[in-house]
Design a protein around this motif. Structure first.
Motif, short mmCIF file in Angstrom:
data_model
loop_
_atom_site.label_atom_id
_atom_site.label_comp_id
_atom_site.label_asym_id
_atom_site.label_seq_id
_atom_site.Cartn_x
_atom_site.Cartn_y
_atom_site.Cartn_z
N SER A 168 37.52 27.55 31.64
CA SER A 168 37.33 28.76 30.84
C SER A 168 36.66 29.89 31.62
O SER A 168 36.69 31.05 31.19
N GLN A 169 36.06 29.58 32.76
CA GLN A 169 35.37 30.58 33.58
C GLN A 169 36.18 31.03 34.79
O GLN A 169 35.72 31.88 35.57
N MET A 170 37.37 30.48 34.96
CA MET A 170 38.09 30.69 36.21
C MET A 170 38.65 32.10 36.35
O MET A 170 38.73 32.62 37.47
N GLU A 171 39.06 32.74 35.27
CA GLU A 171 39.56 34.11 35.38
C GLU A 171 38.47 35.04 35.89
O GLU A 171 38.71 35.91 36.73
N GLU A 172 37.26 34.87 35.37
CA GLU A 172 36.14 35.67 35.85
C GLU A 172 35.87 35.39 37.32
O GLU A 172 35.57 36.31 38.10
N ALA A 173 35.93 34.12 37.70
CA ALA A 173 35.68 33.76 39.09
C ALA A 173 36.75 34.32 40.01
O ALA A 173 36.45 34.74 41.14
N ALA A 174 37.99 34.33 39.55
CA ALA A 174 39.06 34.90 40.36
C ALA A 174 38.83 36.40 40.58
O ALA A 174 39.07 36.92 41.68
N ALA A 175 38.36 37.08 39.56
CA ALA A 175 38.05 38.50 39.71
C ALA A 175 36.93 38.69 40.72
O ALA A 175 36.95 39.63 41.53
N LEU A 176 35.93 37.81 40.69
CA LEU A 176 34.83 37.87 41.65
C LEU A 176 35.34 37.64 43.07
O LEU A 176 34.93 38.32 44.01
N ALA A 177 36.26 36.69 43.23
CA ALA A 177 36.83 36.41 44.55
C ALA A 177 37.63 37.60 45.06
O ALA A 177 37.59 37.93 46.26
N ARG A 178 38.35 38.27 44.17
CA ARG A 178 39.10 39.47 44.59
C ARG A 178 38.16 40.59 44.99
O ARG A 178 38.44 41.37 45.91
#
Length: 301
Positions: A168-178
């Motif tokens: 459930s937190q992965m979309e936010e983490a992907a944005a952080l990685a970008r």
């Protein structure tokens, strides 16, 4: 079988304080009371059996949060002492240290960790879940301004970030990685697929990992699967292993033991041979990357 193990934990209860082991209990991940004993490099090597452990990466073991740098100092000392004594293995080879990036002293803690030769990265557990059984931290660190400001300092010190979270937190983490393409992210424990009772849970895991895999600065550790599958077998692990490799590719995935935590549900040799069985059809080059090369490259060891 030769391996580089990029996710192990050592602790010495005689000399250091680990709050979770001071009064251990049971959780979805097993009975921590069985872990309330010292666990040192010699213990790992003794129980490795026929597995030739070439190198290891130590991931912070929830040491005393009042002094996270002491854990790094201690780990450096045991590796240095082993090297000076002429030991065949001076473990650990690399350290993923702890830092509360939301704290005012985070810049000083990062600087102190980075001064040690074996420090390669930082882990701060991010797992938040609506079910209290699975909730680790109870707050969304990635949404906090101070946390994000301090997170950006990782690039200054050349530190990676071990990413422990739920789907459930992965979309936010992907944005952080970008937002931070110069920081290497490493997903812990194959994304901790905890909501396994519904198609929606499986879809969230797959879609979340796909979002992370689309970021070239994100890799994945295939580890910790036993925490959610206490009676695991090669066949029960296979779908998660193959899906992780399919999404990230053999050049951004690595096997890891999560010992001694996963030791609650099986032996070290058994686990590594299970991994080997799941990728028995892979090429020699792919197996070399999954079992050794990717960990060496990503953690610079």
């Amino acid at each position: 079988m030769q391996v580089v193990d990029p996710h192990v934990h050592f602790w010495n209860l005689d000399t250091h304080h680990y709050p979770w082991l001071a009064n251990p209990g049971t959780s979805f991940a097993g009975d921590a009371r069985e872990l309330k004993h010292n666990y040192l490099p010699t213990d790992l090597l003794r129980e490795a059996g026929d597995i030739d452990v070439l190198k290891v990466v130590h991931v912070e073991a929830n040491h005393d949060p009042a002094d996270p740098v002491e854990e790094t100092r201690w780990l450096e000392s045991i590796a240095d002492n082993a090297a000076h004594a002429g030991a065949a293995r001076a473990l650990p080879d690399a350290i993923v240290a702890a830092c509360d990036l939301s704290a005012p002293n985070a810049p000083a803690v990062l600087e102190a960790h980075a001064a040690f030769a074996r420090t390669r990265g930082i882990r701060q557990i991010l797992n938040v879940h609506e079910n209290k059984l699975y909730d680790y931290v109870g707050r969304h660190y990635m949404r906090e301004a101070a946390w994000r400001k301090h997170f950006a300092l990782l690039e200054r010190y050349g530190l990676s970030f071990d990413l422990q979270l739920y789907p459930s937190q992965m979309e936010e983490a992907a944005a952080l990685a970008r937002e931070h393409p110069g920081i290497q992210f490493v997903v812990n424990h194959a994304g901790m697929f905890v909501d396994r009772d519904s198609p929606a849970g499986y879809r969230a895991w797959r879609e979340g990992l796909c979002a992370l895999a689309a970021c070239q600065n994100v890799a994945i550790k295939i580890s910790g699967l036993a925490m959610f599958d206490h009676e695991w077998s090669v066949e029960s692990l296979r779908p998660y292993v193959l899906a992780s490799i399919d999404m990230f590719g053999a050049d951004r995935a690595m096997f890891a033991s999560n010992f001694p935590v996963d030791r609650l549900f099986g032996g070290y040799s058994k686990l590594w041979h299970a991994y080997a069985s799941t990728v028995s059809d892979a090429s020699d080059c792919e197996r070399g990357a999954l079992f050794r090369g990717n960990a060496e490259r990503i953690y610079r060891i």
